[in-house]
Design a protein around this motif. Sequence first.
Motif, PDB file in Angstrom:
ATOM      1  N   MET A   1      72.299  82.646  76.414  1.00 47.38           N
ATOM      2  CA  MET A   1      71.672  81.589  76.769  1.00 47.38           C
ATOM      3  C   MET A   1      72.072  80.829  77.912  1.00 47.38           C
ATOM      4  SD  MET A   1      70.582  78.018  74.237  1.00 47.38           S
ATOM      5  CE  MET A   1      70.031  76.723  74.980  1.00 47.38           C
ATOM      6  N   THR A   2      71.477  80.459  78.866  1.00 48.67           N
ATOM      7  CA  THR A   2      72.081  79.568  79.972  1.00 48.67           C
ATOM      8  C   THR A   2      72.389  78.047  79.290  1.00 48.67           C
ATOM      9  OG1 THR A   2      69.983  79.086  80.773  1.00 48.67           O
ATOM     10  CG2 THR A   2      71.087  81.057  81.760  1.00 48.67           C
ATOM     11  N   LEU A   3      72.850  77.090  80.411  1.00 42.88           N
ATOM     12  CA  LEU A   3      73.004  75.864  80.180  1.00 42.88           C
ATOM     13  C   LEU A   3      71.711  75.221  79.770  1.00 42.88           C
ATOM     14  CD1 LEU A   3      75.862  75.063  82.715  1.00 42.88           C
ATOM     15  CD2 LEU A   3      76.147  75.253  80.344  1.00 42.88           C
ATOM     16  N   PRO A   4      71.550  74.357  78.967  1.00 44.49           N
ATOM     17  CA  PRO A   4      70.283  73.658  78.794  1.00 44.49           C
ATOM     18  C   PRO A   4      70.080  72.934  79.941  1.00 44.49           C
ATOM     19  CG  PRO A   4      71.649  73.477  76.777  1.00 44.49           C
ATOM     20  CD  PRO A   4      72.752  74.204  77.836  1.00 44.49           C
ATOM     21  N   PRO A   5      68.642  72.536  80.401  1.00 45.84           N
ATOM     22  CA  PRO A   5      68.655  71.750  81.530  1.00 45.84           C
ATOM     23  C   PRO A   5      68.734  70.271  81.156  1.00 45.84           C
ATOM     24  CG  PRO A   5      66.572  72.550  80.452  1.00 45.84           C
ATOM     25  CD  PRO A   5      67.533  73.118  79.747  1.00 45.84           C
ATOM     26  N   VAL A   6      69.009  69.392  82.304  1.00 52.95           N
ATOM     27  CA  VAL A   6      69.122  68.090  82.019  1.00 52.95           C
ATOM     28  C   VAL A   6      68.193  67.100  82.845  1.00 52.95           C
ATOM     29  CG1 VAL A   6      71.832  68.382  81.832  1.00 52.95           C
ATOM     30  CG2 VAL A   6      70.785  67.767  84.075  1.00 52.95           C
ATOM     31  N   ALA A   7      67.962  65.976  82.382  1.00 52.63           N
ATOM     32  CA  ALA A   7      67.158  64.837  83.149  1.00 52.63           C
ATOM     33  C   ALA A   7      67.979  64.381  84.036  1.00 52.63           C
ATOM     34  CB  ALA A   7      66.931  63.771  81.818  1.00 52.63           C
ATOM     35  N   PRO A   8      67.205  64.166  85.223  1.00 55.43           N
ATOM     36  CA  PRO A   8      67.884  63.649  86.445  1.00 55.43           C
ATOM     37  C   PRO A   8      68.945  62.526  86.472  1.00 55.43           C
ATOM     38  CG  PRO A   8      65.518  63.957  86.796  1.00 55.43           C
ATOM     39  CD  PRO A   8      65.771  64.194  85.312  1.00 55.43           C
TER      40      PRO A   8
END
Length: 557
Positions: A1-8
């Motif tokens: 799994m890649t790094l979880p996306p983040v809110a801006p």
Amino acid sequence: MTLPPVAPEVVPEVLDALPPRLRKRIDGALDRAGTWQVENTDTGARAVLDADTTLTWTLHSGVLTVADGLVCSCLLAPKCLHRAIAVAAAEVGETSVVVEEVPVVEGDPVREDERAAAGALWAACAEVLRVGATASGAVVRGEVLRAVHSARVVGLHRAAAGGVRVATGLAEAKAGASSFDRETLADDLVEVMLLCHDLQTGVGDPTSLRGTARREYRPVGSLRLHGLCTEAVLSDTGYAGAVTYLVAADRTLWTVNAVLPGGEDRVMAAANGPVAMGETGLTHRELGRAGLMLTGATASEDRRLGAGSGVRAVAATGAGWDASPIADLWDEPLADQLTRADGLLFLSGAVSGPTSTALRMSLNTGDINLLGATDAARDNLRLLGERPGMPMRVVARLVPDQPATAVAIAVLAPLNRPGHVDLTLDRLQRAHLPAGEPSPPLPTPRPEPTPSSLIASVVQRVVIGGRAVAALPSTARDAGTLARLGLAATAGLLGDLASTARDRERDAFGRVVPDRTDAFPVAWLTAAVHSREFARAEVRLSWPLPDGQEDEDTDEG
């Protein structure tokens, strides 16, 4: 799994917690994220970095929406490099968490808080131009995302979406990703900075400048539509599917979309899947050849049809490309079609022959190049190119930066099969071609450098290398070349860009004083907009137009 996306808004919040000595080390440490093994958990994700360090993400809809949702077990947490790497190396994600926005009434003038948010985003993009994409590390990108969040809070959705694209481009440039394209990043910066400029100065329609958080669908009444064609969609941003074009009796084009996050395997599933509108019983590919009757129809501003619960839709008889209203689309003069370059082109001519890239098509006044957007489209065009002289009708999309070139979407020709060919979805066989001998490939002409390419190259090089690139002697040489060609206005803009790049103040010790004025960013934006419009004008003039259809406005500058 890649790094979880983040809110801006999470990225700058985490980076702000770092002490200065660690902030300087972020960019050099981002490669560490590639060695982390991230695993899914019931609440989000987890990564064990070593015996004493574990990162834990608490996610909402798969996105890290708050800084406190990222926890590190090391002794320096929360002011640690591990958390900074986790947000700086991650993609920016969309979240379903509702942001409390300032209510806006349609038609209201731009407010002071909107001007301030636009100014913050302008300043962040201006800093990108000063240092260049390759030197824009996590801190610069974090400032862009901070400004994105500020824009989103006050309801500047167009600006926020553009800022996210800029931040994504910076991350790709820093990582050396194959998906990075300097022209795309330059275009995104132009769009965002021009939008911020208009918001700050109050130029334009405030409603349009603000944009919307979600696509708005409004009632359009009852419609009787005829299927034109269906096109595969596979974007670099992770979306795939199909879009079907429909024609009304007044020749207005409407679309039905089935595009969702996914990869190449989603394309055929969407094209062969049911139309999510009423009880048509049609797939998207079938709709592109059939008809549709709608009551209670809704559509967005760009005429994308909605599929709300109040929409009633039934299948109807379609019209061929040789019958009205579809055949009427080819009556529009080519010059008018090129002027509205945001729409489709309807071309009629004959095959000249295949090329190494796709196909050469002969109009009554000269040849043009037709390209394919997918492997299937390119194979189909090369096969059609084996029958020179074969008449064709083509639905295509203008390529705004290549002379006399369009991307073909669908074709009607005298083949051994009924109806038109959806080039991105159908697969032609040699048995479908009329009798004849294959034609050898035509030589692909080498594109000649154009005057607009000189200024476009400088504009794009600045995006990569920053202000120092514009100050190089080569910029002055390019300006001199343009002046000798008689393009005084274009040369002047390039000269202004070079002079503002070199205009740096120094303190009493001879050190350069950081320049926070807008002189250089404005000079770059002016040159970039001029370059874009100049290139578009060159492309329009490159098309073989009949006498009397030439562009009237051919003056430079």
